[in-house]
Design a protein around this motif. Structure first.
Motif, short mmCIF file in Angstrom:
data_model
loop_
_atom_site.label_atom_id
_atom_site.label_comp_id
_atom_site.label_asym_id
_atom_site.label_seq_id
_atom_site.Cartn_x
_atom_site.Cartn_y
_atom_site.Cartn_z
N LEU B 43 21.04 -43.25 -27.77
CA LEU B 43 20.54 -44.14 -26.37
C LEU B 43 21.44 -45.31 -26.24
N LEU B 383 19.99 -19.91 -25.46
CA LEU B 383 20.18 -20.59 -26.90
C LEU B 383 18.98 -19.59 -27.58
N GLY C 69 11.47 -32.19 -30.68
CA GLY C 69 12.64 -32.38 -31.80
C GLY C 69 13.97 -32.74 -30.91
N ALA C 70 14.26 -32.25 -30.06
CA ALA C 70 15.36 -32.62 -29.38
C ALA C 70 15.65 -33.69 -28.65
N ILE C 72 15.97 -37.34 -27.33
CA ILE C 72 16.73 -38.62 -28.07
C ILE C 72 16.00 -39.77 -27.62
N SER C 73 15.01 -39.87 -26.62
CA SER C 73 14.52 -41.08 -25.95
C SER C 73 13.14 -41.18 -26.49
N GLY C 74 12.47 -40.06 -26.95
CA GLY C 74 10.98 -40.39 -27.29
C GLY C 74 10.01 -40.15 -25.98
N TRP C 96 18.92 -34.04 -20.90
CA TRP C 96 18.70 -32.50 -20.80
C TRP C 96 18.86 -31.86 -22.09
N MET C 97 18.48 -32.46 -23.02
CA MET C 97 18.43 -31.93 -24.53
C MET C 97 17.37 -30.99 -24.42
N VAL C 99 15.88 -29.61 -21.99
CA VAL C 99 16.45 -28.30 -21.21
C VAL C 99 17.02 -27.18 -21.81
N MET C 100 18.04 -27.96 -22.65
CA MET C 100 18.72 -27.19 -23.50
C MET C 100 18.18 -26.12 -24.51
N VAL C 101 16.83 -26.73 -25.10
CA VAL C 101 16.28 -26.21 -26.33
C VAL C 101 15.24 -25.38 -26.08
#
Lengths: 647, 436, 148, 706
Positions: B43, B383, C69-70, C72-74, C96-97, C99-101
């Protein structure tokens, strides 16, 4: 508000709903719940089932499909669906009118001896209006010419306008319709054109589609109007009449025959025949025969024969549930197939009468003009037979009914107005508007609908408008709602009318010597008889030197349901009425179509739709519309007088 | 049982939390050289952009550590691990004994040898403190130069732009995000950046940072001088392997671990950005410095440290970035080179109007990598396909045509979606989902 | 713990679940008003078709959710009270982490607000809107233990 | 970017185009393809189509092709570019819808609505638009929240001198509140719905008439509109898709839209401002219109909008001058120490001391002092008195000097307006409008009859002295002419050369005016031109003038002759009071003034003639000029002068009767006035010729013009 209280404001209907609930009888409201949630796409009009590639649906929230398989945009789909509704309504109204015309013709040809020309004066008046010279002709000859002229409006081959449009509106309106290419020349053709242009791969231009729909709507108007005219000729122009309304009119002591549907061709005869067959009923142990009406058939026979009105559309099943209805005779339009299932729980005979309007399992008595009385007798016999099977334990009639003064055809109204202004009767109303005594006029029309609380819209809006000095006329199931609730009894004026309207109605009542005073709302007839209200508006417009688009005259259909309501609404807007509809029609799926019908229509035709489900807000908007028209008239004209505008 | 964890970020904290969940009684010590409670390293750029505040940086509530009885040793650096004594020596000379040790030492920004890099106004970005310093400087600075076009570089560039600065990005390679994106996607990204007012120089480098005491301008490889009052160097991160090397653990690019995330030294585990663990897409160990990998490695390490043998299924290198409102996601093998990566690799790509781009990379007809630009909504399904190493011959075509959903690959990904079939037509089945 | 289950054989692809979902997440909760809201309400369920089979795809609220888990901001977190994977959009920074996982493609981008968009299983409703809106009862709420 | 607005605009254009198409094809079906189409009293038939599309479309059969071409620009993708194109298509649709209302000679608009605004009005407003008397044009579409709010907005605009064009209910709202609307009040109530296109027609014709932009040069026209037409749109009340489409059409022309509704804005183009006072401010900022408002302490609204206001006898409280009482006005240059700045003195009774309907004597004496003041500027300043007094609501002023005539309305009186306020007005305006030449101003207002008579003598001596000075002021007696390029803001290549004996073609800028103006603004539109060597003494051509012309016309013109219309005549911007055209058959010229709407012997109406003369191009044989130029000794001196005039409209003829008679006497033309034909004689050469022959018009005997 309880579950059942939320369904209706009519005390009789509520009592019957409670009864049904206890008895485990199913009503439209129960079936309505089973339909929830209603299909979002259909509700917004963005579901297209016109070709077999689909159904295609447009995502109203913009993430999925934005166009159909053929590429049709939301607005094309919504517009097509909308105008198909209009065509449906047009077909219904005009076919009704055509049916009356053919009956008249059959009678004139000697094939329908049970009918007569009840109102030759009307025939003559119509003839004059449409440019025929009645001089030296017999009523039969005049009627024949008028009837043939009406039939020509269905089938004209030349590109000439429908007689029943041009002869009933102002020259300015005629020119507007011509200019916009929406003047129909042939009712059937207008319907066919809508069906054609909205098939797959024809018209995709939303405005072009809508204008095509308006042409059909004007054809609908012609159909309504000629239907009213011919029905008046055949059965008589309504005159003031007193009767009662609501389920309490069902008499447990008598054989109860309910006439339901729209076209009075059979019901009128049934009323006559029933009077002749009282003895047979008494022989069966009844105190006599009691004919009551539902829906617009009720309005027709109430207006002309004073037959009591049992209830309106959505409550039709409740009449059967009283257990005291021996036969329900239906013709066409607004008849719920559910009646059959319900009749199975009682002794009631459900009798269909029209070859193209049948219900599986119902009795069918094939109604034929040439043997009208015979058909009627057969039906009354069935009712008397059924009476013998009536189970008194199942009889439950709510003791609710209200007095009704009805029969306010335009002719009746003008007679009343003439009592204060002999020379120019319509001036009575125009003066009251111009002096601000009344704010304007509102036409209550349309159906009842499970989407709204039964009758609430009609009554709430009527109360609000009356309080604000709006002169009220009503037709169709809206009139039924007002009649049942007592808004058509003379005393209602004191109860609900604002000071100006009160003053006006009292003055009018006094001058006309109207027995017992005038009602708060004037019953102008069935839903085809909306044409009578248009005649009133056109007269006012002509007197004020303008078109309907400029006069303070609004229409409201708080609980519209039928396709006919869509077509009436469409022509009301086209003729220039701000038109409230209390049920959102399936147009919101296209912002374009919604904007056109609710806003831009006003720029073009003067009329527009007010879509508002809250009756109080709707009343406010209607009052604003009247205020606006009064304001605009005043200031675009005042400026001329006071030369505030430099040349 | 005494567990000691060196490193207080994603891997370390997820390990600590998992350990506590698995064993309510054990002793857990977390050593962090930063004096900050657990925060999200990812962040920092949002912090610089002013999009989030202090409070949002923190990932745990204040009472969290006490409630879980975690001993935090903050602001102290572990200088030595003595595997024989089973103790960690801190920079203040104190020792902390351990039964099981986790090295979650993370990475360290690469600092290229640029003259003048020590001037005021030149930064790297790894820690919250770095972010605070940059954002302080950004309040008065007007022109920024970002050296390096990797993920950190791009994110800090975007953040500085959001903070109102003029931003120039100087990239040594031929494209931005060269590790993450292929040529085509990078070209889209570059076009977007330029359309939004960034200056981008590729195949270029900063050769000197000029100014008296503070940075005033930078000199570029091609001789140009550009004004700058803020420079951020983002040339990548090296795994922090010093402690591991010193205690004799095997080290490659990172600390080499086995499938239980154990190092070559007994009772010492490694996880996170410092560890070189199995990569599913490449089929070999790699350093995948990603938040999500660190989190799951920390969890797996915790299981093994707690005595529950757990296999680490491997990670897939991947990343996601939003450039000027357009999302980009890449995963696995992105731009294979035949000379380096061998035969059997096939790339299939499709470009559509706007910023839509998609590519899949196959090795031996199994998907091992993908790139998404513009529309990324279903990237996770791909993925899952990569992770499952399932061969579905229609997959590339369906993915490129954007004609797929989870339902398309339900049978090879997992069957969770078949929940509850009426009449027993299909088996009711519940699928456990593994950690990533 | 309650969960939403799908009876695939009953799904006719009418997409009423989508409409109901968007509606319950609208300001007005009325179809005729919702279509005029800006930004437009967003649905969290998507009906897809695979061969002849329709599939109403929504978040499964995994027990060990990769999106959490992915994150990043909680923002993405487990709501332990009701067992849902919930997204605190106020904390979402749009990386969008998640979305990615998500292997189910059940986390999307809310284009208007640039935050992650996913099923919240209608915390304020008795029954999730998609379930209530399903005219064929293809979607059902059941105790997970009863089914699994 | 607001996709919503763009989408609405595109859908609105679909509605508008489709509706226009239906009406058009139906009209063709009903009336035939060959039915003529075009607005009345214009040279441009259908200005939107003419200017942006280029075709001349004499019949309705010509319109479908135009509509189709612009309809084809409607695209669904909601981008701003597409929305603007949709807006443009909407303008075409509206033009067609409105044009159809006028076919077959119909006049669809009745007062209060104006509908199409004629060329005459446009040309009349030419000068005030370029000299910033009218600093901008506001098009208000819709309905304000209340009628009172409508007035607030309207007054905000009026006090800034902005021309207000109105569409929809705002018109009735203002009428309800007793606002006066019409051409004279610079407030045009167009009508409803598609009547809005007449605002666009007005703007586009500025480009055609003044800008000299050839029909069909769409890009040039758009550029012209964006850069030179200071218009903006105020969109009030609920918006609908067609309105939004039309408003995007305005944006396409470069006019920003400010709405009182909540919308997702398009920055700088379509913005929301619910506060009506701020709304005007916002619009002016967006359009970059800078207005300096002079705050004058008077109890009535002040602004050029009231210039055309008339006060009828029954509405007046008091009058001065005319036939009923003595009145005069005088501006005098005085030494500095004799002028006490800001001093306003009223001598005699105030107007609250007299009964309503009274005529009072009045002397207005303005004493000015300034370092750069010259005696020559006195009449220039004095003529401004007329405008300044008229700008006050409820005040009316005509004529000048000792024949001036003023009224104060009952309304203004009731609001507290008094004689002393004339002083406030004159003081404030002279100080603010002429800061370069006026340092001190004092005003004396005399209502005492004896003193008025006394001072009147002083004034008359002054007038006589000035007249003598003017009489001696000839083209030969000065070595410097002045340019007037004021109109270049509209007609970029046009250059007026103002000489002592040739007033600017608009009739508003004399040599003295230009001289004063140069003193006031040395870098302004009036630049001194040193005549230099004379090339053509008869035709009036000088080296210095040509050199100046070439530069000022951006190299489009090489030479100009001041005294002929046959060779390199002076160009026109479009604001001309009159147009002169050669009539070869009569061996003379005809003159038509812009107020005359009928046919003329050259076969063209004023509007059509104007179309071929304006825009800064030389058109030998045709020329625009000021009325009073006809009486100049230099009036087409090279072509034979006054004696060449064979035809002019009666009204113009009568207006100039005295002067023509005097000039004819000077020239020895006997009974010449009666030899000039007018429209009562005929409007074709065939009708006029016999008359001329019968009267023995001198032109017939003169050398051939050609």
């Amino acid at each position: 508000m309880g579950r059942l209280e939320g369904r209706t404001v009519d005390p009789a209907a509520l009592e019957m709903l409670k009864h049904a609930d206890e008895q485990g009888l199913e009503t439209a409201w129960d079936r309505c719940r089973a339909q929830e949630p209603l299909c979002g796409f259909g509700n917004l009009g963005v579901c297209c089932r016109i070709c077999l590639q689909g159904p295609c649906r447009i995502d109203p929230f913009g993430e999925g499909a934005t166009r159909g398989i053929c590429g049709a945009q939301d607005y094309s789909i919504v517009a097509r669906n909308l105008i198909r509704s209009i065509a449906g309504g047009t077909a219904a109204h005009s076919d009704h009118g055509r049916h009356v015309a053919l009956t008249l013709l059959a009678h004139l040809d000697g094939h329908a001896p049970d009918y007569r020309i009840a109102d030759p004066a009307k025939a003559e008046a119509v003839a004059r209006r449409i440019g025929l010279d009645p001089a030296g002709k017999t009523p039969q000859e005049i009627t024949r010419e008028v009837t043939l002229a009406a039939l020509r409006d269905f089938s004209r081959l030349e590109e000439e306008p429908c007689t029943w449009v041009t002869s009933t509106v102002t020259p300015g309106m005629t020119e507007k319709f011509e200019e916009c290419a929406i003047m129909p020349s042939n009712i059937n053709g207008a319907i066919a054109e809508v069906m054609h242009r909205s098939t797959m791969g024809v018209d995709a231009d939303p405005i072009n589609l809508i204008f095509g729909g308006l042409k059909s709507a004007l054809a609908d108007y012609a159909g309504c109007h000629l239907s009213t005219d011919l029905t008046d000729i055949l059965f008589g122009t309504p005159r003031p009449v007193r009767s009662y309304a609501n389920l309490g009119v069902i008499d447990p002591e008598k054989v109860n025959i309910t006439v339901h549907g729209h076209i009075p061709l059979l019901s009128e005869i049934v009323v006559d025949v029933a009077r002749e067959m009282e003895d047979e009923a008494r022989a069966a142990g009844a105190a006599g025969i009691n004919v009551v009406g539902i829906c617009c058939t009720a309005n027709e026979v109430l207006m002309r024969k004073g037959i009591p009105l049992a209830t309106n559309f959505i409550a039709q099943e409740l009449a059967i549930m009283t257990g005291a209805v021996d036969a329900i005779i239906v013709d066409l339009q607004c008849i719920m197939p559910a009646l059959k299932t319900l009749c199975e729980c009682f002794h009631t005979r459900l009798i269909t009468t029209i070859p193209f309007s049948k219900i599986p399992g119902a009795y069918h008595v094939d109604f034929r003009e040439e043997r009208a009385k015979e058909s009627a007798r057969r039906i009354v016999k069935l009712a008397i037979e059924a009476y013998r099977e009536r189970d008194p334990a199942k009889v439950h009639v709510p003791q609710v009914k209200n007095e009704v003064v009805a029969g306010f055809s335009l002719e009746t109204m003008l007679e009343i107005f003439a009592s204060v202004n002999q020379e120019k009767p319509i001036r009575a109303l125009v003066d009251a508007i111009e002096e601000g005594e009344i704010r304007g006029i509102a036409l209550f029309a349309g159906c009842t609908n499970t989407k709204a609380r039964h009758d609430e819209g009609h009554l709430t809006i009527a109360r609000e408008l009356a309080k604000n000095d709006v002169f009220i006329v009503a037709t169709g199931c809206a009139a039924g709602a007002l009649a049942k609730a007592g808004y058509m009894r003379p005393g209602a004026v004191k109860e609900f009318a604002g000071p100006g309207l009160s003053r006006f109605l009292e003055r009018l009542g006094r001058a006309s010597g109207f027995d017992g005073g005038l009602p708060l709302a004037f019953h102008m007839g069935s839903c085809v008889d909306n044409s009578r209200a248009v005649d009133l508006a056109v007269l006012i417009a002509k007197e004020m030197g303008s078109d309907v688009a400029d006069i303070p005259f609004v229409a409201t259909a708080p609980e519209a349901m039928h396709e006919k309501a869509v077509s009436i609404g469409a022509w009301a807007v086209t003729l220039g009425f701000p038109t409230h509809v209390g049920v959102i029609p399936p147009v919101y799926g296209s912002s374009l179509v919604t904007e056109v019908v609710t806003k831009i229509a006003e720029d073009v035709f003067g009329g527009y739709f007010i879509l508002e489900t809250d009756p109080l807000k709707a009343a406010q908007k209607l009052i604003e519309a009247l205020n606006y028209r009064n304001w605009r008239r005043k200031y675009s004209r005042a400026s001329l007088d006071e030369a505030m505008v430099a040349e | 049982m005494k567990h000691v964890i060196i490193g207080g970020s994603a891997a370390g904290m997820s390990c600590a939390e998992t350990l506590r969940r698995l064993d309510p009684k054990c002793d857990i010590t977390v050593i962090s050289d930063e004096a900050r409670p657990f925060y999200s390293r990812c962040l920092t750029s949002y912090y610089i952009a002013g999009k989030i505040g202090e409070r949002d940086m923190l990932l745990r509530d204040p009472g969290f550590y006490e409630a879980r009885r975690l001993n935090l040793v903050m602001g102290k650096k572990a200088v030595l691990v003595d595997p024989r004594k089973k103790a960690v020596v801190l920079d203040d000379g104190s020792e902390i004994p351990y039964d099981r040790l986790l090295l979650a030492t993370g990475g360290r920004p690469k600092l290229p040898d640029i003259p003048g890099a020590g001037k005021r106004g030149v930064f790297t970005l790894r820690t919250w403190d770095d972010a605070v310093a940059i954002s302080e400087r950004a309040k008065t600075a007007r022109k920024a130069v970002v050296v390096g076009g990797g993920l950190i570089g791009m994110k800090v560039a975007g953040a500085l732009r959001d903070a109102g600065l003029e931003v120039r990005v100087v990239v040594a390679s031929g494209r931005v995000l060269s590790q993450m994106l292929d040529d085509e996607a990078a070209a889209i990204a570059r076009r977007l950046l330029e359309a939004h007012g960034f200056a981008v120089d590729t195949r270029c480098d900063v050769v000197e940072i000029e100014g008296d005491d503070e940075v005033r301008q930078v000199r570029l490889q091609d001789g140009r001088r550009v004004d700058a009052d803020l420079v951020v160097i983002g040339k990548g991160v090296d795994p922090e392997v010093g402690l591991a090397e010193a205690c004799g653990a095997r080290v490659g690019r990172g600390i080499i671990v086995d499938e239980h995330l154990k190092t070559s030294v007994p009772d010492i585990y490694a996880a996170g950005d410092a560890a070189e663990a199995y990569d599913i897409a490449w089929g070999e160990p790699r350093v995948n410095a990603m938040w999500t990998a660190a989190t799951s490695q920390g969890q797996v390490a915790a299981h093994n440290m707690a005595g529950i043998p757990t296999r680490y299924p491997g990670s897939v290198g991947m990343n996601s970035i939003d450039i000027c409102g357009v999302p980009f996601i890449s995963m696995g093998v992105v731009s294979p080179r035949r000379d380096r990566d061998g035969d059997g690799l096939v790339e299939l790509a499709r470009r559509r109007a706007g910023n839509w781009y998609r590519k899949v990379v196959l090795k031996d007809r199994v998907i091992c990598g993908a790139v998404f630009a513009g529309v990324v909504d279903k990237a996770g399904v791909v993925l899952a396909l990569i992770r499952a190493r399932a061969r579905r011959d229609d997959a590339p075509e369906r993915i490129l045509a954007d004609d797929f959903t989870y339902a398309t690959f339900m049978d090879v990904i997992d069957e969770k979606g078949r929940y509850f079939q009426e009449g027993g037509k299909r088996n009711v089945q519940r699928i456990m989902q593994g950690g990533y | 713990m309650k969960e939403v289950f799908v009876r695939l054989a009953r799904c006719v692809g009418c997409r009423q679940c989508e409409i109901s979902c968007a509606l319950v997440h609208s300001e007005s909760r009325d179809i005729h008003q919702a279509v005029w809201e800006r930004p437009l309400p967003r649905q969290r369920v998507r009906v897809t078709r695979e061969g002849s089979e329709y599939y109403p795809l929504r978040c499964f609220h995994c027990e060990d959710a990769p999106c959490i888990g992915a994150c990043i901001s909680g923002a993405m977190h487990l709501d332990e009270d009701v067992g849902t994977v919930a997204c605190d959009t106020a904390r979402c920074v749009g990386c969008w982490m998640c979305v990615m996982v998500c292997p189910y493609g059940s986390v999307r981008i809310h284009e208007g607000q640039k935050v992650a968009l996913k099923c919240d299983r209608c915390p304020d409703e008795d029954e999730p809107a998609c379930v209530r809106g399903c005219p064929t009862r293809a979607l059902l709420v059941k105790e997970r233990a009863l089914v699994v | 970017m607001s996709r919503e607005l763009c989408k609405a605009a595109i859908e609105g254009s679909i509605i508008a185009a489709s509706y226009a198409e239906i009406l058009l094809n139906q009209a063709i079906r009903r009336y035939g393809e060959d039915t003529p189409v075009g607005y009345p009293d214009t040279a441009y038939r259908l200005p939107v189509i003419r200017s942006l599309s280029g075709e001349d479309t004499p019949t309705i059969g010509d319109l479908p092709a135009v509509l189709n071409r612009f309809k084809a620009n409607i695209r669904h993708e909601p981008t701003l570019e597409n929305a603007k194109l949709a807006g443009e298509a909407t303008l075409f649709a509206a033009e067609i819808i409105e044009a159809l209302k006028y076919i077959n000679g119909r006049n669809p608009y009745r007062a209060p609505y104006m509908g199409f605004v004629s060329d005459a009005v446009l040309r009349k407003l030419g000068v005030p638009l370029v000299d910033d008397t009218i600093p901008g044009v506001a098009v208000i579409i819709g309905k304000a929240r209340t009628s009172k709010d409508a007035v607030t907005l309207f007054k905000e605009l009026q006090k800034r001198g902005i021309l207000v064009i109105m569409v929809n209910d705002i018109i009735e709202q203002l009428l309800e509140e007793g606002m006066r609307l019409g051409v004279d009040y610079m407030a045009f109530p167009l009508g409803h719905f598609t009547a809005a296109i007449h605002a666009v027609n007005f703007a586009l014709r500025a480009g055609l008439a003044f800008g000299g932009i050839a029909p069909g040069k769409r890009e040039e026209m758009l550029k012209y509109q964006a850069e030179r037409v200071d218009a903006f749109v105020l969109a009030l009340g609920e918006l609908d898709e067609v309105r939004i489409a039309a408003e995007l059409g305005a944006i396409h022309l470069g006019f920003p839209v400010v709405t009182d509704q909540e919308v997702e804005e398009i920055p700088d183009l379509f913005v929301a401002e619910p506060d009506y006072v701020k709304m005007v401010q916002r619009a002016l900022e967006l359009r970059n219109i800078k207005i300096k408002i002079v705050d004058i302490p008077i109890p009535v609204t002040f602004g050029p909008a009231f210039e055309g206001e008339r006060i009828r006898k029954e509405d007046m409280h008091v009058e001065f001058g005319g036939q009923r009482s003595p009145a005069f006005e005088l501006v005098r240059m005085m030494p500095m120490d004799e002028v006490e700045d800001g001093k306003i003195t009223v001598i005699g009774p105030e107007i609250d001391e007299v009964a309503t309907g009274t005529a009072m004597p009045l002397g207005i004496m303005v004493d000015v002092a300034g370092r750069k003041m010259q005696e020559d500027f006195e009449p220039v300043l004095e003529r401004r008195i007329h405008y300044f007094i008229n700008y006050a609501e409820g005040c009316w002023h005509i004529a000048q000097r000792d024949i001036c005539w003023m009224r104060i309305s009952r309304d203004a009186f009731a609001k507290g307006f008094r004689i002393r306020h004339f002083g406030e007005i004159l003081y404030a305006k002279f100080k603010s409008d002429f800061p370069a030449i006026v340092d001190r101003v004092q005003v004396t207002l005399i209502t005492d009859e004896a003193q008025v008579h006394e001072q009147l003598e002083v004034a008359r001596r002054k007038y006589a002295a000035r007249d003598a000075r003017l009489a001696g002021l000839t083209d030969e007696s000065v070595d410097t002419f002045y340019s007037c390029t004021l109109c270049q803001s509209f007609a970029p290549n046009h250059v007026c050369i103002v000489a002592p004996e040739r007033i600017g073609l608009c009739g508003a800028v004399s040599w003295l005016d230009a001289k004063a103006s140069y003193e006031i603004t040395p870098t302004g539109p009036n630049q001194p031109i040193v005549k230099g060597e004379c090339i053509e003494p008869v035709k009036g051509q000088w080296v210095g003038v040509n050199e100046f012309l070439k530069v000022a016309s951006h190299n489009t013109l090489e030479a100009v002759n001041l005294y002929t219309l046959l060779e390199n005549p002076m160009t026109s911007c479009g604001c001309f009071e009159c147009i002169m055209a050669i009539l070869p058959e009569a061996n003379g010229v005809m003159i038509v003034n812009r107020e005359f709407g009928g046919m003329t012997p050259c076969g063209m109406k004023f509007s059509t003639l104007a179309g071929s003369v304006g825009g800064g191009v030389q058109t030998p044989g045709f020329m625009g000029h000021g009325r009073s130029y006809i009486l100049s000794r230099k009036f087409i001196a090279a072509d034979g002068g006054l004696a060449r005039i064979v035809w002019m409209p009666q009204e113009l003829k009568e207006f100039l009767k005295e002067g023509i008679t005097r000039r004819a006497e000077e020239l020895g033309l006997e009974g010449f006035y009666d030899k000039i034909a007018d429209e009562t004689v005929g409007t074709t050469v065939e009708e006029v010729l016999p008359f001329l022959e019968e009267k023995g018009h001198p032109a017939l005997a003169m050398p051939s013009l050609m």
